[in-house]
Design a protein around this motif. Structure first.
Motif, short mmCIF file in Angstrom:
data_model
loop_
_atom_site.label_atom_id
_atom_site.label_comp_id
_atom_site.label_asym_id
_atom_site.label_seq_id
_atom_site.Cartn_x
_atom_site.Cartn_y
_atom_site.Cartn_z
N LYS A 36 3.75 -1.48 21.93
CA LYS A 36 4.65 -0.55 22.33
C LYS A 36 4.97 -0.01 20.97
N ALA A 37 5.00 -0.75 19.39
CA ALA A 37 5.28 -0.44 18.57
C ALA A 37 4.24 -0.20 17.12
N VAL A 38 4.82 0.63 16.25
CA VAL A 38 3.67 0.55 15.26
C VAL A 38 4.61 0.74 14.09
N VAL A 39 4.63 0.24 12.45
CA VAL A 39 5.00 0.31 11.62
C VAL A 39 4.04 0.77 10.73
N VAL A 40 4.05 1.98 9.84
CA VAL A 40 3.55 2.59 8.80
C VAL A 40 3.73 1.94 7.24
N VAL A 41 3.33 1.55 6.74
CA VAL A 41 3.27 1.11 5.22
C VAL A 41 2.81 1.68 3.89
N ASP A 42 2.89 2.76 3.14
CA ASP A 42 2.03 2.92 1.87
C ASP A 42 0.99 1.72 1.26
N ALA A 43 -0.63 1.58 0.84
CA ALA A 43 -1.49 0.73 0.87
C ALA A 43 -1.13 0.14 -0.71
N ASP A 44 -0.32 1.45 -1.31
CA ASP A 44 -0.39 0.59 -3.03
C ASP A 44 0.75 0.40 -3.28
N LEU A 45 2.20 -0.02 -2.16
CA LEU A 45 3.65 -0.72 -2.09
C LEU A 45 3.70 -1.61 -3.28
N GLU A 54 -7.81 2.11 -2.49
CA GLU A 54 -7.05 1.32 -2.82
C GLU A 54 -7.14 -0.24 -3.25
N ALA A 55 -8.05 -0.14 -3.72
CA ALA A 55 -8.93 -1.94 -3.49
C ALA A 55 -8.49 -2.76 -4.97
N LYS A 56 -7.76 -1.93 -5.52
CA LYS A 56 -6.56 -2.56 -6.85
C LYS A 56 -5.00 -3.85 -5.79
N LEU A 57 -4.97 -2.86 -5.55
CA LEU A 57 -3.06 -3.06 -4.82
C LEU A 57 -2.56 -3.28 -3.01
N ILE A 58 -4.31 -3.24 -2.18
CA ILE A 58 -3.73 -2.97 -1.35
C ILE A 58 -3.70 -4.36 -0.23
N GLY A 59 -4.18 -5.68 -1.08
CA GLY A 59 -4.27 -7.10 -0.99
C GLY A 59 -2.66 -7.42 -1.07
N TYR A 60 -1.76 -6.65 -1.58
CA TYR A 60 -0.41 -6.93 -1.69
C TYR A 60 0.18 -7.12 -0.97
#
Lengths: 407, 122
Positions: A107-116, A27-33
């Motif tokens: 205490k808390a974990v949030v997961v978001v996709d790397a190509d969002l 996801e090199a192209k998209l993960i930065g955002y």
């Protein structure tokens, strides 16, 4: 489930209250955002908490790690975790995440996709905040186009709802939050499979949260989920088989739970202060391809279907198959019973499980074609209501499953 | 006997629902607005809440959020004369909704389902 991991922790983070994780592979192209947006969310809404952003990667060879460390996080520290070279799968990335979460005592974990592409800082707020108010699991609630998320609409949502009694509209949404304490339960669960290590991870986590009676809420994201397109010709076989296989595996392992569930309950909804809802981009499904896939499946898999389905169900299927395209209709009750029949056959191993799952795909195409036809003139809201009514049919039909389920 | 709380600002609706549901064997209590609703729920511990969406001084969907935040599993049935409320995603925090009618067959069916709903460990 144990595996080694590779770690880069340049800021030497040893403890954190809130973790934002992005599972990735190439996801090199998209993960930065999404990394930048997540950092803004952490800085803006959780300035008092010790926070960290973790890239859980499949040892990508395209510069994902460099792009992750190159993104501007306004001082929020970062950790990079990677599976051993050659080990792929979103779930395997999560395995590393669970272990790291325990190490960090988060205490808390949030997961978001790397190509969002549509993530905003508010997504972090909405997925994380309920975890600091007694909720154990937060699922996303997006406005999606009526023809987007067809595996969710046809299989994952109605099945998980009817089985486990909790209405979670996006059980495989990909973006969610969970209490840090759940990481131990995930790691200790004996229900891990190879499919969970890949695309099965989302429905696995959602289901475990349900059966462990975690207080669940759905976080309203306000914006549609827009991410990297899979491509029109993308093969859905691995995704479908791993998601549905995981649902069927969990049915075997949690039968004592779901047999006792009657009807379903809503969840709390969090986050309605995002202003106007944006309409989702339209999704155009290839109806000819769906129908052709269904009809071809009849030629290839009918022998398997005959082994799986009781005669009356098989007859109904043959009647559906004989319908011309302009009159095509796959009734929801037939579909619900059919999924229950397949779950029973999966549990009994009447047919090799990979063959069974493969033979279900053409039927899913037929059901989806029928759904597209029926909802063609409906608004997004009307289609939602249509799906809700389908879910009621699944709940009403559940005694059929209980009756057929192996003792 | 299960206790039903009816929240509606129209007197004739409260009267009709009370009569019909009492005949069904339920204990019925009523409220004519959302004022002090959470306190009322805490004191009376109803088994089901029937909630009007459009009241003069209160938005039933906001009240639904308040109820859900405090009483995670309390069954709430939304009642309205208009179905446009479904455009508001807050409505999905309700167990069921019914369109207001003098025929209470659907409402009675939903109340029965709400009372039957069962999850292990709860």
């Amino acid at each position: 489930m144990t595996q080694d991991w590779y770690e880069e922790n340049p800021q030497r983070v040893t403890e954190a209250d809130l973790v934002v994780a992005l599972p990735s592979f190439r996801e090199a192209k998209l993960i930065g955002y999404p990394v930048t947006q997540a950092a803004r969310g952490l800085r803006r809404y959780f300035p008092e908490q010790r926070t960290v952003i973790i890239d859980c990667d499949n040892a990508s060879d395209d510069g994902t790690k460099e792009a992750f460390f190159g993104a501007d996080t306004e001082g929020v520290p970062r950790i990079y975790l990677a599976t051993p070279p050659g080990v792929r799968g979103k779930g395997n990335n999560f395995q590393n995440l669970f272990r790291k979460v325990l190490e960090l005592k988060a205490k808390a974990v949030v997961v978001v996709d790397a190509d969002l592409k549509s993530i905003t800082p508010q997504w972090i707020k909405h997925l994380a905040e309920p975890l600091f108010s007694d909720f154990g699991y937060v699922a996303p609630l997006y406005v999606r186009h009526k023809h987007d998320g067809t595996i969710t609409n046809a299989v994952a949502y109605p099945l998980t709802r009817a089985l486990y009694g909790r209405r979670v509209r996006q059980p495989i949404g990909g973006d969610f939050g969970f209490a840090g304490s759940l990481a131990q339960a995930f790691l200790a669960s004996p229900t891990w499979t190879r499919a969970v290590g890949e695309f099965g991870i989302d429905v696995w986590m959602t289901t475990l949260a349900m059966v462990s009676n975690q207080p669940i809420c759905q976080a309203y994201m306000g914006r549609p989920k827009i991410h990297k397109a899979k491509g029109a010709g993308a093969d859905i076989t691995p995704l479908f088989s791993q998601v549905v296989g995981t649902i069927f595996d969990l049915m075997r392992q949690s039968a004592d739970y779901w047999r006792r569930v009657k009807w379903s309950k809503p969840t709390s909804i969090y986050g309605f202060s995002l202003g106007e809802t944006e309409l989702p981009p339209p999704v155009k499904l290839n109806e000819d391809q769906l129908l052709a896939g269904f009809r071809l499946g009849g030629e290839v898999h009918s022998a398997t279907w005959r082994r799986v389905l009781p005669p009356d169900q098989m007859n109904k299927l043959l009647e559906i198959a004989a319908l011309p395209s302009e009159e095509f209709d796959f009734p929801t009750q037939v579909w619900a019973k059919l999924l229950y029949d397949f779950a029973v056959a999966y549990a009994r191993e009447e047919v090799p499980r990979p063959d069974l799952l493969n033979s279900l795909i053409p039927l899913y195409y037929g059901k989806t074609f029928s759904f597209v036809r029926k909802t063609a003139k409906m608004s997004v809201q009307q289609a939602e209501e249509f799906i809700e009514n389908e879910c009621m049919v699944f709940e009403e039909t559940k005694p059929y499953l209980i009756e057929r389920w192996p003792a | 006997m299960p206790k039903i709380l009816i929240v509606d600002d129209e007197e004739h609706i409260r009267f009709l629902y009370s009569e019909e549901l009492t005949d069904e064997g339920y204990e019925v209590i009523t409220a004519d607005s959302g004022l002090g609703l959470l306190e009322r729920i805490a004191a009376e511990k109803p088994d089901v809440v029937i909630l009007d969406i459009k009241m003069v001084d209160y938005n039933g969907l906001d009240l639904l959020q308040d109820i859900r935040n405090k009483y995670y599993d309390l069954p709430v049935i939304l009642c309205t004369a208009y179905d446009t409320f479904k455009e508001d995603m807050k409505s999905i925090a309700a167990n069921f909704y019914v369109i207001k009618s003098f025929d209470l067959t659907e409402l009675k069916g939903k109340i029965k389902m709400a009372l039957e709903t069962r999850l292990p460990g709860q």
